[in-house]
Design an enzyme around this catalytic site. Structure first.
Site, PDB file in Angstrom:
ATOM      1  N   GLY A   1      38.069  29.734  38.339  1.00  0.00           N
ATOM      2  CA  GLY A   1      39.341  30.300  37.941  1.00  0.00           C
ATOM      3  C   GLY A   1      39.346  31.804  38.196  1.00  0.00           C
TER       4      GLY A   1
ATOM      5  N   VAL B   1      40.304  38.021  42.133  1.00  0.00           N
ATOM      6  CA  VAL B   1      39.246  38.563  42.992  1.00  0.00           C
ATOM      7  C   VAL B   1      38.285  39.415  42.171  1.00  0.00           C
ATOM      8  CG1 VAL B   1      40.585  40.611  43.656  1.00  0.00           C
ATOM      9  CG2 VAL B   1      38.745  39.808  45.154  1.00  0.00           C
TER      10      VAL B   1
ATOM     11  N   CYS C   1      40.191  41.495  39.337  1.00  0.00           N
ATOM     12  CA  CYS C   1      40.796  40.422  38.536  1.00  0.00           C
ATOM     13  C   CYS C   1      42.309  40.387  38.676  1.00  0.00           C
ATOM     14  CB  CYS C   1      40.366  40.528  37.074  1.00  0.00           C
ATOM     15  SG  CYS C   1      38.579  40.486  36.882  1.00  0.00           S
TER      16      CYS C   1
END
Length: 188
Positions: A50, A53, A147
């Site tokens: 999940g 990046v 993220c």
């Protein structure tokens, strides 16, 4: 991780793997290419965890948690909380005040991200896990929106007065993880 998860049986013991990676950007299942601003010579790999990046590299502790969630009595949110609380407790051991954010999983010190989470669950078992910045080159994080958050600052233990050795940090983090999982202490 995938092979371990796909071939494990109900009696297979859980495992926690501690690793360091060569420089690599990973795009999670929700990852969007536009969050990679300038990869340069660092490879970008799409992975089945999940999240968006992130960057992995030498000096960063990566913890893969290969758990039977049913046996552990955990759901995904419970596992995320357990991982975050373990990092919070570890940082507290080092005298570093840290927080979690409900809207952005991970652990933060003064608004800068020090630990990122990215999980996958298949057949009731988790894989992937968390990364904790210990003593690394943080420059590659400027080449991405960490993220998925543009301008998100990152930090690391060594810059905050904590230990600089990922192996030491890994051993000490395992103590917190094992305690929260109810496992007896064994050598890594």
């Amino acid at each position: 991780m995938q092979l371990f998860t796909d071939t494990r049986e109900p009696s297979t013991a859980d495992e926690i793997w501690l690793v360091e990676h060569p420089p690599v950007f990973t795009l999670g299942q929700a990852g969007r290419d536009e969050h990679v601003l300038d990869a340069g010579d660092i490879p970008v790999i799409k992975v089945d965890r999940g999240g968006q990046v992130t960057y992995h590299g030498p000096g960063q502790l990566v913890v893969y948690v290969l758990l039977d969630l049913h046996r552990a009595g955990l759901g995904v949110r419970g596992l995320v909380n357990l991982l975050e609380r373990s990092v919070l407790a570890l940082l507290d051991d080092y005298g570093i005040t840290s927080k979690v954010r409900r809207d952005a999983p991970g652990v933060y010190v003064d608004g800068a991200k020090i630990a990122a989470l990215g999980l996958r669950v298949r057949r009731g078992c988790s894989f992937h896990g968390l990364s904790l910045n210990v003593n690394m080159d943080l420059e590659p994080f400027t080449r991405i929106d960490p993220c998925g958050y543009r301008g998100l600052e990152v930090t690391q233990l060594a810059a905050l007065g904590g230990p600089a050795d990922p192996e030491q940090v890994g051993r000490e983090l395992l103590v917190h993880l094992r305690r929260r999982l109810g496992y007896a202490a064994t050598e890594p």
